[in-house]
Write a protein that holds these residues in place. Structure first.
Motif, mmCIF file in Angstrom:
data_model
loop_
_atom_site.group_PDB
_atom_site.id
_atom_site.type_symbol
_atom_site.label_atom_id
_atom_site.label_comp_id
_atom_site.label_asym_id
_atom_site.label_seq_id
_atom_site.Cartn_x
_atom_site.Cartn_y
_atom_site.Cartn_z
ATOM 1 N N ASP A 248 0.814 -1.231 0.000
ATOM 2 C CA ASP A 248 0.000 0.000 0.000
ATOM 3 C C ASP A 248 0.843 1.275 0.000
ATOM 4 O O ASP A 248 0.327 2.354 -0.279
ATOM 5 C CB ASP A 248 -1.074 0.049 1.085
ATOM 6 N N ASP A 249 2.149 1.203 0.307
ATOM 7 C CA ASP A 249 2.986 2.412 0.305
ATOM 8 C C ASP A 249 2.999 3.087 -1.062
ATOM 9 O O ASP A 249 2.834 4.310 -1.170
ATOM 10 C CB ASP A 249 4.429 2.079 0.696
ATOM 11 N N ILE A 250 3.217 2.309 -2.110
ATOM 12 C CA ILE A 250 3.302 2.868 -3.457
ATOM 13 C C ILE A 250 1.987 3.532 -3.834
ATOM 14 O O ILE A 250 1.954 4.652 -4.360
ATOM 15 C CB ILE A 250 3.671 1.776 -4.482
ATOM 16 N N ALA A 251 0.889 2.842 -3.561
ATOM 17 C CA ALA A 251 -0.428 3.364 -3.935
ATOM 18 C C ALA A 251 -0.773 4.634 -3.165
ATOM 19 O O ALA A 251 -1.327 5.582 -3.722
ATOM 20 C CB ALA A 251 -1.496 2.295 -3.710
ATOM 21 N N ILE A 252 -0.446 4.669 -1.873
ATOM 22 C CA ILE A 252 -0.727 5.860 -1.070
ATOM 23 C C ILE A 252 0.137 7.028 -1.539
ATOM 24 O O ILE A 252 -0.338 8.147 -1.716
ATOM 25 C CB ILE A 252 -0.483 5.583 0.425
ATOM 26 N N GLY A 253 1.426 6.771 -1.740
ATOM 27 C CA GLY A 253 2.340 7.858 -2.059
ATOM 28 C C GLY A 253 2.283 8.336 -3.490
ATOM 29 O O GLY A 253 2.474 9.535 -3.756
ATOM 30 N N ALA A 254 2.026 7.415 -4.427
ATOM 31 C CA ALA A 254 2.128 7.786 -5.839
ATOM 32 C C ALA A 254 1.049 7.148 -6.706
ATOM 33 O O ALA A 254 1.212 7.068 -7.926
ATOM 34 C CB ALA A 254 3.506 7.400 -6.366
ATOM 35 N N GLN B 142 -10.496 8.648 -8.106
ATOM 36 C CA GLN B 142 -10.235 7.256 -8.436
ATOM 37 C C GLN B 142 -9.162 6.669 -7.526
ATOM 38 O O GLN B 142 -9.262 5.526 -7.083
ATOM 39 C CB GLN B 142 -9.813 7.120 -9.900
ATOM 40 N N LYS B 143 -8.137 7.452 -7.233
ATOM 41 C CA LYS B 143 -7.100 6.988 -6.312
ATOM 42 C C LYS B 143 -7.696 6.629 -4.955
ATOM 43 O O LYS B 143 -7.426 5.537 -4.417
ATOM 44 C CB LYS B 143 -6.030 8.063 -6.134
ATOM 45 N N VAL B 144 -8.500 7.507 -4.402
ATOM 46 C CA VAL B 144 -9.092 7.265 -3.086
ATOM 47 C C VAL B 144 -10.001 6.037 -3.128
ATOM 48 O O VAL B 144 -9.987 5.201 -2.219
ATOM 49 C CB VAL B 144 -9.858 8.506 -2.613
ATOM 50 N N ARG B 145 -10.769 5.913 -4.186
ATOM 51 C CA ARG B 145 -11.673 4.762 -4.313
ATOM 52 C C ARG B 145 -10.896 3.454 -4.379
ATOM 53 O O ARG B 145 -11.254 2.472 -3.722
ATOM 54 C CB ARG B 145 -12.543 4.916 -5.564
ATOM 55 N N LEU B 146 -9.809 3.433 -5.144
ATOM 56 C CA LEU B 146 -9.018 2.214 -5.269
ATOM 57 C C LEU B 146 -8.324 1.863 -3.960
ATOM 58 O O LEU B 146 -8.191 0.682 -3.610
ATOM 59 C CB LEU B 146 -7.996 2.364 -6.390
ATOM 60 N N LEU B 147 -7.872 2.871 -3.212
ATOM 61 C CA LEU B 147 -7.258 2.601 -1.906
ATOM 62 C C LEU B 147 -8.252 1.942 -0.961
ATOM 63 O O LEU B 147 -7.915 0.989 -0.243
ATOM 64 C CB LEU B 147 -6.735 3.900 -1.289
ATOM 65 N N GLN B 148 -9.476 2.426 -0.963
ATOM 66 C CA GLN B 148 -10.496 1.857 -0.092
ATOM 67 C C GLN B 148 -10.915 0.465 -0.558
ATOM 68 O O GLN B 148 -11.191 -0.427 0.248
ATOM 69 C CB GLN B 148 -11.713 2.792 -0.054
ATOM 70 N N GLU B 149 -10.952 0.278 -1.854
ATOM 71 C CA GLU B 149 -11.438 -0.979 -2.422
ATOM 72 C C GLU B 149 -10.439 -2.114 -2.272
ATOM 73 O O GLU B 149 -10.831 -3.263 -1.978
ATOM 74 C CB GLU B 149 -11.760 -0.763 -3.905
ATOM 75 N N GLY C 70 0.979 -13.780 1.570
ATOM 76 C CA GLY C 70 -0.282 -13.787 2.304
ATOM 77 C C GLY C 70 -1.300 -12.815 1.746
ATOM 78 O O GLY C 70 -1.245 -12.415 0.580
ATOM 79 N N GLU C 71 -2.212 -12.401 2.618
ATOM 80 C CA GLU C 71 -3.297 -11.510 2.221
ATOM 81 C C GLU C 71 -2.783 -10.187 1.682
ATOM 82 O O GLU C 71 -3.300 -9.655 0.688
ATOM 83 C CB GLU C 71 -4.207 -11.248 3.431
ATOM 84 N N ARG C 72 -1.734 -9.657 2.310
ATOM 85 C CA ARG C 72 -1.231 -8.359 1.867
ATOM 86 C C ARG C 72 -0.702 -8.412 0.433
ATOM 87 O O ARG C 72 -0.878 -7.484 -0.348
ATOM 88 C CB ARG C 72 -0.118 -7.853 2.799
ATOM 89 N N GLU C 73 -0.013 -9.500 0.088
ATOM 90 C CA GLU C 73 0.499 -9.620 -1.280
ATOM 91 C C GLU C 73 -0.645 -9.695 -2.280
ATOM 92 O O GLU C 73 -0.572 -9.092 -3.361
ATOM 93 C CB GLU C 73 1.390 -10.853 -1.417
ATOM 94 N N GLN C 74 -1.696 -10.416 -1.945
ATOM 95 C CA GLN C 74 -2.862 -10.505 -2.840
ATOM 96 C C GLN C 74 -3.506 -9.135 -3.020
ATOM 97 O O GLN C 74 -3.891 -8.759 -4.132
ATOM 98 C CB GLN C 74 -3.871 -11.505 -2.275
ATOM 99 N N GLU C 75 -3.608 -8.388 -1.922
ATOM 100 C CA GLU C 75 -4.133 -7.029 -2.015
ATOM 101 C C GLU C 75 -3.273 -6.165 -2.927
ATOM 102 O O GLU C 75 -3.784 -5.414 -3.767
ATOM 103 C CB GLU C 75 -4.184 -6.381 -0.619
ATOM 104 N N GLU C 76 -1.959 -6.278 -2.763
ATOM 105 C CA GLU C 76 -1.045 -5.434 -3.526
ATOM 106 C C GLU C 76 -1.108 -5.749 -5.019
ATOM 107 O O GLU C 76 -1.082 -4.842 -5.855
ATOM 108 C CB GLU C 76 0.385 -5.609 -2.999
ATOM 109 N N GLN C 77 -1.175 -7.024 -5.351
ATOM 110 C CA GLN C 77 -1.245 -7.403 -6.763
ATOM 111 C C GLN C 77 -2.501 -6.826 -7.411
ATOM 112 O O GLN C 77 -2.440 -6.246 -8.508
ATOM 113 C CB GLN C 77 -1.238 -8.923 -6.901
ATOM 114 N N ALA C 78 -3.639 -6.976 -6.741
ATOM 115 C CA ALA C 78 -4.895 -6.451 -7.285
ATOM 116 C C ALA C 78 -4.871 -4.927 -7.351
ATOM 117 O O ALA C 78 -5.329 -4.325 -8.329
ATOM 118 C CB ALA C 78 -6.074 -6.930 -6.438
ATOM 119 N N ALA C 79 -4.333 -4.298 -6.317
ATOM 120 C CA ALA C 79 -4.319 -2.838 -6.258
ATOM 121 C C ALA C 79 -3.430 -2.247 -7.348
ATOM 122 O O ALA C 79 -3.856 -1.352 -8.090
ATOM 123 C CB ALA C 79 -3.849 -2.366 -4.887
ATOM 124 N N LEU C 80 -2.199 -2.732 -7.465
ATOM 125 C CA LEU C 80 -1.294 -2.141 -8.448
ATOM 126 C C LEU C 80 -1.742 -2.455 -9.872
ATOM 127 O O LEU C 80 -1.484 -1.664 -10.788
ATOM 128 C CB LEU C 80 0.136 -2.613 -8.208
#
Length: 215
Positions: free
Chosen positions: A20-26, A162-169, A52-62
């Motif tokens: 989530d660092d990359i998505a929050i910052g940039a 869109q950034k805020v929506r994707l962070l929440q999603e 784990g769960e965090r990696e799955q979140e990161e893949q979908a988010a990025l």
């Protein structure tokens, strides 16, 4: 506000200490770049949260933050909050990334970030990518370490929303954090927008760059 173009950006490196660092910052900057340049290569490295769960979140988010891009994500398993104790592993991960890409732009944490993991990764990037344009993003948090940025990427209201929506999603594991909400993300983007005469913006530190002002 003085504007400087970076030329054509075909390869981007984005690194974060945590998912989530990359998505929050940039995240807004990535959205803008990838929408403007379909097929751009994005090499993303995250040092913790793997397997784990965090990696799955990161893949979908990025994937969502880099629409149409050639995204290549690597997530390692270093323990959260312990990067200084795992310096050799972190350094090896950064050096491996450097060995397989020659980016036109690097997105990384700030060297004066209050979080030791962010700060440690930022220091590793200064030596591994010493001849590249590095934009150092900021992450809002309770430490109160936001400073005076030197570079801004204006964002349209649509991109900011869109950034805020994707962070929440895409990061449900982080919703319990008191600072992780729409007001914090959009509020900071509005402040940075005011500072650069735009509605919204993401802000960065630039340690060093070379100008080409003509002969």
């Amino acid at each position: 506000m003085i504007g400087l173009g970076a030329g054509r950006l075909d390869r981007i490196v984005a690194v974060g200490a945590h998912c989530d660092d990359i998505a929050i910052g940039a995240g807004g900057t990535l959205l803008k770049l990838c929408l403007a340049r379909p097929g751009v290569r994005v090499d993303a490295l995250v040092l913790s949260g793997g397997g784990g769960e965090r990696e799955q979140e990161e893949q979908a988010a990025l994937t969502a933050f880099c629409p149409g891009a050639d995204l290549r994500l690597t997530v390692h398993k270093l323990p959260d909050g312990r990067l200084p104790a795992h310096w050799e592993e972190a350094k090896s991960a950064v050096e491996e990334l450097r060995g397989r890409t020659e980016p036109d732009l690097v997105l990384a944490p700030r060297t004066d970030d209050a979080h030791q993991d962010h700060r440690g990764l930022a220091k590793l990037m200064t030596t591994a990518f010493r001849d590249h344009l590095v934009l150092r993003y900021e992450i809002v948090k309770w430490d109160g370490d936001l400073g005076r940025p030197t570079a801004y990427q204006p964002l349209s209201p649509e991109i900011a929303e869109q950034k805020v929506r994707l962070l929440q999603e895409h990061y449900p594991s982080q919703r319990h954090r008191p600072w992780y909400d729409r007001e914090a993300f959009l509020g900071l983007a509005r402040i940075r927008g005011i500072e650069c005469h735009a509605r919204y913006a993401e802000a960065f530190d630039v340690t060093k760059l070379t100008l080409d002002l003509g002969d």
